[in-house]
Design a protein around this motif. Structure first.
Motif, PDB file in Angstrom:
ATOM      1  N   ASP A 294       0.659  -1.195   0.120  1.00  0.00           N
ATOM      2  CA  ASP A 294      -0.029  -0.015  -0.159  1.00  0.00           C
ATOM      3  C   ASP A 294       0.830   1.243  -0.097  1.00  0.00           C
ATOM      4  N   LEU A 295       1.775   1.420   0.805  1.00  0.00           N
ATOM      5  CA  LEU A 295       2.703   2.557   0.965  1.00  0.00           C
ATOM      6  C   LEU A 295       3.623   2.679  -0.529  1.00  0.00           C
ATOM      7  N   ALA A 296       3.905   1.533  -1.159  1.00  0.00           N
ATOM      8  CA  ALA A 296       4.674   1.694  -2.278  1.00  0.00           C
ATOM      9  C   ALA A 296       3.826   1.974  -3.233  1.00  0.00           C
TER      10      ALA A 296
ATOM     11  N   PRO B 178      12.500   5.507  -0.714  1.00  0.00           N
ATOM     12  CA  PRO B 178      13.781   5.827  -0.931  1.00  0.00           C
ATOM     13  C   PRO B 178      14.585   4.397  -0.625  1.00  0.00           C
ATOM     14  N   GLY B 179      14.402   3.591   0.385  1.00  0.00           N
ATOM     15  CA  GLY B 179      14.904   2.547   0.891  1.00  0.00           C
ATOM     16  C   GLY B 179      13.917   1.686   1.608  1.00  0.00           C
TER      17      GLY B 179
ATOM     18  N   GLY C 198      10.988  -7.066  -1.493  1.00  0.00           N
ATOM     19  CA  GLY C 198      11.008  -6.780  -2.879  1.00  0.00           C
ATOM     20  C   GLY C 198       9.849  -6.866  -3.726  1.00  0.00           C
ATOM     21  N   THR C 199       9.181  -8.105  -3.733  1.00  0.00           N
ATOM     22  CA  THR C 199       7.935  -8.392  -4.497  1.00  0.00           C
ATOM     23  C   THR C 199       6.775  -7.394  -4.059  1.00  0.00           C
ATOM     24  N   ALA C 200       6.773  -7.420  -2.657  1.00  0.00           N
ATOM     25  CA  ALA C 200       5.737  -6.342  -2.186  1.00  0.00           C
ATOM     26  C   ALA C 200       5.802  -5.052  -2.779  1.00  0.00           C
ATOM     27  N   VAL C 201       6.913  -4.459  -2.782  1.00  0.00           N
ATOM     28  CA  VAL C 201       7.274  -3.276  -3.282  1.00  0.00           C
ATOM     29  C   VAL C 201       7.007  -2.906  -4.498  1.00  0.00           C
ATOM     30  N   GLU C 202       7.460  -3.953  -5.393  1.00  0.00           N
ATOM     31  CA  GLU C 202       6.964  -4.103  -6.893  1.00  0.00           C
ATOM     32  C   GLU C 202       5.612  -4.147  -7.247  1.00  0.00           C
ATOM     33  N   SER C 203       4.725  -4.857  -6.261  1.00  0.00           N
ATOM     34  CA  SER C 203       3.395  -5.001  -6.447  1.00  0.00           C
ATOM     35  C   SER C 203       2.782  -3.538  -6.183  1.00  0.00           C
ATOM     36  N   GLY C 204       3.139  -2.841  -5.407  1.00  0.00           N
ATOM     37  CA  GLY C 204       2.703  -1.567  -5.160  1.00  0.00           C
ATOM     38  C   GLY C 204       2.981  -0.607  -6.204  1.00  0.00           C
TER      39      GLY C 204
END
Length: 456
Positions: A236-238, A244-245, A268-274
């Motif tokens: 959600d955040l992403a 930035p990190g 990394g997968t969670a960030v890419e999903s966002g």
């Protein structure tokens, strides 16, 4: 803000694994556990490879009623300089109370405790953050914390509180999504609402960690795998901002390196999903209407991030607010560590859960800083320490706590085994003076005469 990438918390127990771990762009080290004059070889090797190291403080107590201690600020600045760090981080929390403002004994929590989201606490926190910013050679970022209990009569949500803090000081934010999950379970707070209210352009980086649920409460342990709800909050955040990190925290119960690598991959997968969700989103055309004059939705600070906005400090200064906050925090901490009645408005069940959690943490940390104690006392160590903690609040650091625990046992004629008691007495005498004892009998007698007399 500098792009940090993917990171992991550096701890001595996993130092070798971290050095060999693929895809780690930066690490974070607990500031109080690093000596600037004798940096661990592992951190030096990482620095030579170009890996960024960020010192993460845990004892400054920026949310406390007192102004930040100059010595602690100097120590944090020294670590930032020794490590060549682009920023330093600390917590929005109080860790001690009592003292001059309340004319009462100083109490140490040994833990990060929540600040009331009130105007008084915000005024004090803003001034404390400014003092820290002026003393540090690099930018400061502050972290939201996990909490088992809530203060009564709070005036702001977490998002509003953090928004105003960033707006008034220009401080950067370290957002811990695991702590947002903890506060969702323990306090019923909506993580999505918190993210919607935050000034995400102030984001320095993100923490991700695991925990466990017991008796309806979530405990932010940093010793368990990252659960799916925490990864969902990260997604959600992403979807709202490119972090930035992002850093994985693990403080104990370390798994095999392969498991840590899998957790980093999941992050990394969670960030890419966002990011994918953000790319697919279609922004509706804005309708007519007046622009908001303040609050979430506007960029904090007239000059952008790093340039604080107007500072609505109380006309009479923060001293009255500090006095009120000091009394409130001392009352709560006394209930948690000294067994005094719970302050009005607090949930007594939660006070009990937090008090037991603090005592258990004290026992665990003392066992780490003084590993000889559980060896000497064996299975009786934990029971003896928890009984001691009920009557002896911590007034200094954990090393002092270990010495005072041993002294209390010896004064009570314990342990019953004379041989073990003799060993414990030798251990205490070796560590309780300003310097290690000499092995020469005459010197040992002279030094012992200056200390507390211990009788079997």
């Amino acid at each position: 803000m500098e792009r940090l990438g993917t990171g992991i918390g550096w701890r001595p127990e996993i130092a070798d694994a971290v050095e060999e771990m693929p895809g780690v762009d930066w690490v974070e080290a607990v500031a109080e556990n690093v000596c600037p004059a004798h940096l661990p070889e592992s951190l030096l090797r990482l620095r030579r490879r170009g890996v960024t190291v960020v010192p993460h403080g845990v004892s400054l107590g920026l949310g406390g009623a007192d102004r930040p201690d100059e010595g602690r600020l100097t120590a944090l600045a020294e670590r930032a300089q020794a490590l060549g760090s682009p920023l330093v981080t600390e917590h929005i929390a109080f860790v001690r109370a009592g003292g001059v403002l309340t004319a009462s004994p100083r109490l140490e929590a040994g833990h990060l405790l929540p600040v009331p989201r009130t105007r008084d606490a915000l005024d004090v926190l803003c001034e404390n953050v400014r003092i820290a910013q002026e003393a540090l050679p690099v930018p400061l970022a502050v972290e939201n914390i996990a909490a088992l209990l809530a203060w009564p009569d709070e005036e702001l949500t977490e998002g509003q509180f953090l928004y105003e803090l960033a707006d008034r000081t220009g401080v950067r934010l370290l957002i811990d999504v695991a702590n947002l999950h903890t506060n969702h379970v323990n306090r019923g707070e909506d993580p999505a609402r918190a993210l919607a209210e935050l000034p995400l352009e102030a984001l320095a980086y993100v923490h991700v960690a695991g925990g466990f649920e017991r008796d309806g409460f979530w405990h932010d342990s940093h010793a368990h795998p990252v659960p799916r709800p925490v990864l969902d909050i990260l997604t959600d955040l992403a979807s709202r901002v490119a972090p930035p990190g992002v850093l994985l925290e693990r403080d104990e119960n370390f798994p095999e390196p392969a498991e840590l690598e899998r957790e980093l991959a999941s992050i990394g997968t969670a960030v890419e999903s966002g990011r994918t969700a953000a790319r697919r989103a279609v922004d509706p055309a804005p309708g007519p209407g007046p622009a908001p004059t303040s609050g979430p939705g506007q960029a904090p600070g007239a000059g952008g991030r790093g340039a604080p906005g107007p500072d609505p400090r109380p006309a009479g200064g923060t001293e009255p607010a500090r006095q009120r906050l000091a009394l409130a925090q001392t009352s709560l901490l006394s209930a948690l560590v000294a067994g005094t009645p719970a302050p009005e408005g607090f949930d007594r069940v939660r006070i009990g859960v937090q008090a037991r959690s603090l005592a258990a943490k004290r026992a665990d940390v003392v066992a780490k800083v003084a590993p000889e104690l559980p060896v000497l006392l064996g299975e009786g160590y934990r029971t003896a320490f928890l009984a001691y903690a009920q009557c002896h609040p911590m007034t200094g650091g954990y090393r002092q706590d270990a010495l005072e625990f041993a002294e209390s046992l010896l004064l009570a004629g314990r342990p019953r085994n004379a041989g073990v008691r003799r060993e414990l007495r030798e251990w205490w005498l070796d560590r309780s003076g300003p310097a290690p004892r000499s092995r020469r009998p005459a010197v040992r007698v002279a030094r012992a005469a200056q200390r507390v007399l211990l009788r079997r």
